[in-house]
Scaffold this active site. Sequence first.
Site, PDB file in Angstrom:
ATOM      1  N   GLY A 114     -43.878 -31.909  29.292  1.00 18.79           N
ATOM      2  CA  GLY A 114     -43.185 -31.214  28.205  1.00 18.79           C
ATOM      3  C   GLY A 114     -43.827 -29.951  27.718  1.00 18.79           C
ATOM      4  N   CYS A 115     -44.712 -29.339  28.516  1.00 16.55           N
ATOM      5  CA  CYS A 115     -45.363 -28.084  28.121  1.00 16.55           C
ATOM      6  C   CYS A 115     -44.748 -26.916  28.873  1.00 16.55           C
ATOM      7  CB  CYS A 115     -46.868 -28.138  28.395  1.00 16.55           C
ATOM      8  SG  CYS A 115     -47.767 -29.273  27.330  1.00 16.55           S
ATOM      9  N   LEU A 116     -44.642 -25.760  28.215  1.00 15.29           N
ATOM     10  CA  LEU A 116     -44.138 -24.567  28.869  1.00 15.29           C
ATOM     11  C   LEU A 116     -45.088 -24.120  29.969  1.00 15.29           C
ATOM     12  CD1 LEU A 116     -42.880 -22.544  25.768  1.00 15.29           C
ATOM     13  CD2 LEU A 116     -41.542 -23.951  27.331  1.00 15.29           C
TER      14      LEU A 116
END
Length: 327
Positions: A114-116
């Site tokens: 869920g991290c850019l």
Amino acid sequence: MQLQLSNMFTLGTVLSSLFVQEVNAAFLAPSKNTIQRQTISSSSRSNSDALLLSMVSSDKEIEHLNLTPQLETMTKAFRSIPDEKLRYKQLLYMANQLKPMDPNLMTPENKVPGCLSTVYVDCETSRDENDEVVLNYVGSSDGLLTKGLVALLVRGLSGCTPEQIQKVDPEFISAAKITQSLTPGRNNGFLNMLAVMKKKAAEALDGDAAASTENDETTGSAEGSGAVITTFEEIQGKPMYNEMMESLLKLQPVRLELIDDSDQHAGHAGSKGWEESGESHFSLTIVSEAFGGMALVKRHQLIYLVLGETMSKIHALQINAKAPDEV
């Protein structure tokens, strides 16, 4: 002349020498309109008193976030920086100071979802002078600002016990005013980083507890006894239930109840469930120290992270997650 902050505004080792003078100047330098004056007006005194009261109030708020000593120091330091750009620059500085992570540790198991940016975190355990288990984290990211957030967490959580880490309230990022420099995507990524690091702390605590009770015949599963549950009774023909229970034990629950409600949803969308067993709907009641000081959404996110890929195999999970002092 080198300006120095009072004890209340001391940034210690948190701020780089590049920005200390700028921060000091922002707090201590007189305004251009009064630089020649030798006396302080009553208006200035009022402003100073208001600033002091604001800082004291902020410190009291921070004390309720259950932060580790290092995280509390850094939170107060970041909060005392008056300029958003300086806080942003400090994160970039911390990113450059982060020790490189061993490429061998950059595995799917250590990747933060869920991290850019691509983020990896891992930890190892050791014993402190009181013979307590403490964790030492490492991490990395291919995004510079995100790497600064990793550095903040690595520095703030390393050297602390799993219990201390589990109690940390994610809201400290707002108290530190760092959220002002983050997009919603990066803010969510930060919450995921902390959740994964808490998960690893729970796993480390679980491993240590298992080692210390290796020859203990007590299962620790008696509800209401306050003992951490370390085992469960597998149910034949329920592979999804067994897999979920095994994962949830990593949260060191003192109460753990997972009910398969799949038969109540026969004919509903998604009721087919897992191909081998038809398991699709579950109700979970769990009590753990891991949820102390966490908002409801963050508790659910932590459970999702612990369950990992299992979540994609079931249709619905009803969750009742509480800390021991809430039951």
